[in-house]
Motif scaffolding. Structure first.
Motif, PDB file in Angstrom:
ATOM      1  N   VAL A 169       0.862  -1.180   0.000  1.00  0.00           N
ATOM      2  CA  VAL A 169       0.000   0.000   0.000  1.00  0.00           C
ATOM      3  C   VAL A 169       0.904   1.237   0.000  1.00  0.00           C
ATOM      4  O   VAL A 169       1.721   1.400   0.906  1.00  0.00           O
ATOM      5  N   GLU A 170       0.773   2.089  -1.012  1.00  0.00           N
ATOM      6  CA  GLU A 170       1.712   3.190  -1.173  1.00  0.00           C
ATOM      7  C   GLU A 170       1.017   4.480  -1.591  1.00  0.00           C
ATOM      8  O   GLU A 170      -0.121   4.468  -2.074  1.00  0.00           O
ATOM      9  N   THR A 192      -2.542   3.878  -3.457  1.00  0.00           N
ATOM     10  CA  THR A 192      -2.626   2.795  -4.432  1.00  0.00           C
ATOM     11  C   THR A 192      -2.093   1.508  -3.825  1.00  0.00           C
ATOM     12  O   THR A 192      -1.324   1.535  -2.864  1.00  0.00           O
ATOM     13  N   TYR A 193      -2.534   0.391  -4.371  1.00  0.00           N
ATOM     14  CA  TYR A 193      -1.984  -0.913  -4.013  1.00  0.00           C
ATOM     15  C   TYR A 193      -1.036  -1.317  -5.141  1.00  0.00           C
ATOM     16  O   TYR A 193      -1.479  -1.563  -6.263  1.00  0.00           O
ATOM     17  N   VAL A 194       0.263  -1.344  -4.846  1.00  0.00           N
ATOM     18  CA  VAL A 194       1.243  -1.847  -5.803  1.00  0.00           C
ATOM     19  C   VAL A 194       1.354  -3.351  -5.592  1.00  0.00           C
ATOM     20  O   VAL A 194       1.525  -3.823  -4.465  1.00  0.00           O
ATOM     21  N   VAL A 195       1.229  -4.112  -6.666  1.00  0.00           N
ATOM     22  CA  VAL A 195       1.376  -5.563  -6.602  1.00  0.00           C
ATOM     23  C   VAL A 195       2.602  -5.933  -7.425  1.00  0.00           C
ATOM     24  O   VAL A 195       2.740  -5.495  -8.570  1.00  0.00           O
ATOM     25  N   GLN A 242     -12.496   3.339  -8.018  1.00  0.00           N
ATOM     26  CA  GLN A 242     -12.905   4.477  -7.201  1.00  0.00           C
ATOM     27  C   GLN A 242     -11.708   4.947  -6.378  1.00  0.00           C
ATOM     28  O   GLN A 242     -11.471   4.475  -5.282  1.00  0.00           O
ATOM     29  N   PRO A 243     -10.911   5.889  -6.890  1.00  0.00           N
ATOM     30  CA  PRO A 243      -9.693   6.314  -6.189  1.00  0.00           C
ATOM     31  C   PRO A 243      -9.996   6.969  -4.852  1.00  0.00           C
ATOM     32  O   PRO A 243     -11.082   7.505  -4.637  1.00  0.00           O
ATOM     33  N   GLU A 244      -9.004   6.927  -3.963  1.00  0.00           N
ATOM     34  CA  GLU A 244      -9.110   7.542  -2.646  1.00  0.00           C
ATOM     35  C   GLU A 244      -7.823   8.297  -2.348  1.00  0.00           C
ATOM     36  O   GLU A 244      -6.768   8.005  -2.918  1.00  0.00           O
ATOM     37  N   PHE A 245      -7.926   9.244  -1.423  1.00  0.00           N
ATOM     38  CA  PHE A 245      -6.741   9.953  -0.974  1.00  0.00           C
ATOM     39  C   PHE A 245      -6.012   9.151   0.099  1.00  0.00           C
ATOM     40  O   PHE A 245      -6.638   8.465   0.921  1.00  0.00           O
ATOM     41  N   TYR A 246      -4.711   9.254   0.080  1.00  0.00           N
ATOM     42  CA  TYR A 246      -3.875   8.767   1.182  1.00  0.00           C
ATOM     43  C   TYR A 246      -4.068   9.705   2.369  1.00  0.00           C
ATOM     44  O   TYR A 246      -4.252  10.906   2.202  1.00  0.00           O
ATOM     45  N   ASP A 247      -4.044   9.152   3.579  1.00  0.00           N
ATOM     46  CA  ASP A 247      -4.089   9.983   4.781  1.00  0.00           C
ATOM     47  C   ASP A 247      -3.043   9.463   5.764  1.00  0.00           C
ATOM     48  O   ASP A 247      -3.052   8.282   6.106  1.00  0.00           O
ATOM     49  N   THR A 248      -2.151  10.332   6.186  1.00  0.00           N
ATOM     50  CA  THR A 248      -1.025   9.935   7.025  1.00  0.00           C
ATOM     51  C   THR A 248      -1.473   9.240   8.296  1.00  0.00           C
ATOM     52  O   THR A 248      -0.804   8.323   8.786  1.00  0.00           O
ATOM     53  N   SER A 250      -4.998   8.061   9.005  1.00  0.00           N
ATOM     54  CA  SER A 250      -6.112   7.108   8.963  1.00  0.00           C
ATOM     55  C   SER A 250      -6.086   6.141   7.786  1.00  0.00           C
ATOM     56  O   SER A 250      -6.761   5.111   7.814  1.00  0.00           O
ATOM     57  N   SER A 251      -5.325   6.450   6.732  1.00  0.00           N
ATOM     58  CA  SER A 251      -5.298   5.564   5.570  1.00  0.00           C
ATOM     59  C   SER A 251      -3.886   5.535   4.984  1.00  0.00           C
ATOM     60  O   SER A 251      -3.632   6.091   3.919  1.00  0.00           O
ATOM     61  N   ASN A 252      -2.985   4.882   5.714  1.00  0.00           N
ATOM     62  CA  ASN A 252      -1.605   4.754   5.257  1.00  0.00           C
ATOM     63  C   ASN A 252      -1.292   3.291   4.993  1.00  0.00           C
ATOM     64  O   ASN A 252      -2.188   2.441   4.989  1.00  0.00           O
ATOM     65  N   CYS A 253      -0.023   2.960   4.783  1.00  0.00           N
ATOM     66  CA  CYS A 253       0.326   1.581   4.434  1.00  0.00           C
ATOM     67  C   CYS A 253      -0.067   0.608   5.538  1.00  0.00           C
ATOM     68  O   CYS A 253      -0.556  -0.495   5.267  1.00  0.00           O
ATOM     69  N   THR A 254       0.130   1.003   6.802  1.00  0.00           N
ATOM     70  CA  THR A 254      -0.113   0.070   7.900  1.00  0.00           C
ATOM     71  C   THR A 254      -1.568   0.036   8.334  1.00  0.00           C
ATOM     72  O   THR A 254      -2.102  -1.031   8.625  1.00  0.00           O
TER      73      THR A 254
END
Length: 335
Positions: A169-170, A192-195, A242-248, A250-254
């Motif tokens: 998750v990046e 985004t999810y990098v695979v 459906q794109p979303e914003f990253y949030d340091t 509440s919505s980060n890699c971990t």
């Protein structure tokens, strides 16, 4: 009592002005950096709130600041995430999957070959995986050098034919853009999810960035591992449409992985400092029994620290098998 009320009101003005300044300066910015001129609106807001306090009352000053912050928040919410920007070369493709029964076909699996962190041969492929052939999952932690508590976390899934596919998750950076934890609070980046192949996503971190990398086997049943895998596939597909914003915060890699880990954990996964500072996320996984608990955590860390093996396996087709080879010192006590 009056001193206390003035202190609280002053704190509201201070916090409100700082938040409004950051929101105006950072929201929606890209490679151009912070919009300093926009933040001057916050200066005007502070001046208006102070004037209202002085000429009317303390309550008027607080009300003006709160109303101003509410207006800024409404403006922030007008910025919407997108999947169509001028993306950085390593993030130009967003993976997606087709699911047919137990067959999952992953498109745009990343498999770069690196000469350095800035010089690589780009490559993506499409591959089909059978969830009936899942053999396990690995929790990967990459602490960042020089930043206390900072780390990146990923999950890798293994299959009977020896293949491993990593979900990372990046932040989806634009061309020329660099990550900012502060900017990540104000709708600056998409998520985004990098695979990718482990020879890309793991080897990049261990062999080229030279960060410590820990690859912990996940202790869970086949059913839970399958649910874990499919949950990540579903989330990845959701972001593709459906794109979303990253949030340091509440919505980060971990934090995203925490939601997925609930599929394999036998206990509720708490949201605490080990989530906000993911360098300690392995301690949380250890506490929950998601990774090995047959030895003290420092010994478990030593057991699954893969850098030496990764360097020896660089460029090898059997990279994934080699980084999981037993360590001769795995059972040795930590000094």
């Amino acid at each position: 009592m009056r001193i206390w009320k003035n202190a609280v009101s002053g704190l509201v003005l201070l916090v409100g002005s700082v938040w409004a300044s950051l929101a105006l300066a950072l929201t929606g910015t890209g490679t151009e950096g912070p919009h300093v001129a926009r933040s001057l609106v916050a200066v005007a807001l502070v001046a208006l709130a102070v004037a209202a306090w002085r000429w009317r009352s303390r309550r008027w000053g607080v009300a003006v600041m709160l109303l101003g912050c509410l207006s800024v928040y409404g403006w922030v919410r007008t910025f919407q995430p997108s999947n169509t920007r001028d993306w950085a070369p390593d993030l130009v493709r967003a993976p997606w999957a087709e699911v047919a029964g137990t067959q999952v076909t992953l498109h745009d699996v990343r498999d770069f070959r690196y000469r350095s962190t800035t010089d690589w041969d780009p490559a993506w492929y499409t591959a089909t995986y059978d969830t009936d052939a899942l053999t396990g999952a690995s929790f990967i932690v990459e602490p960042f050098s020089g930043f206390y508590g900072a780390a990146h976390t990923m999950v890798s899934f293994g299959f009977q034919d020896g293949r491993h596919v990593v979900f990372s998750v990046e932040v989806r950076r634009e061309q020329g853009e660099t990550f900012s934890a502060l900017g990540g609070l104000f709708r600056r980046f998409e998520i985004t999810y990098v695979v990718g192949d482990e020879r890309d996503l793991v080897q990049l971190r261990s062999n080229f960035r030279h960060d410590d990398v820990y690859v912990y086997p996940v202790n869970a049943s086949k059913e839970r591992i399958t649910a874990f895998f499919m949950d990540m596939v579903q989330r990845m597909n959701g972001l593709h449409t459906q794109p979303e914003f990253y949030d340091t915060l509440s919505s980060n890699c971990t934090t995203n992985l925490v939601h997925h880990f609930e599929k394999v954990a036998t206990k509720n996964v708490p949201y605490d400092h080990r989530t906000l500072m993911p360098a300690f996320s392995d301690a949380l996984a250890y506490e929950l029994g998601i990774i090995d608990t047959d030895a003290p955590l420092e010994q478990v860390r030593q057991r699954y620290h893969i850098n030496a093996r990764a360097l020896a396996a660089q460029g090898r087709d059997d990279f994934s098998a080699r980084i999981r080879a037993p360590l001769e010192t795995a059972a040795a006590p930590v000094p």
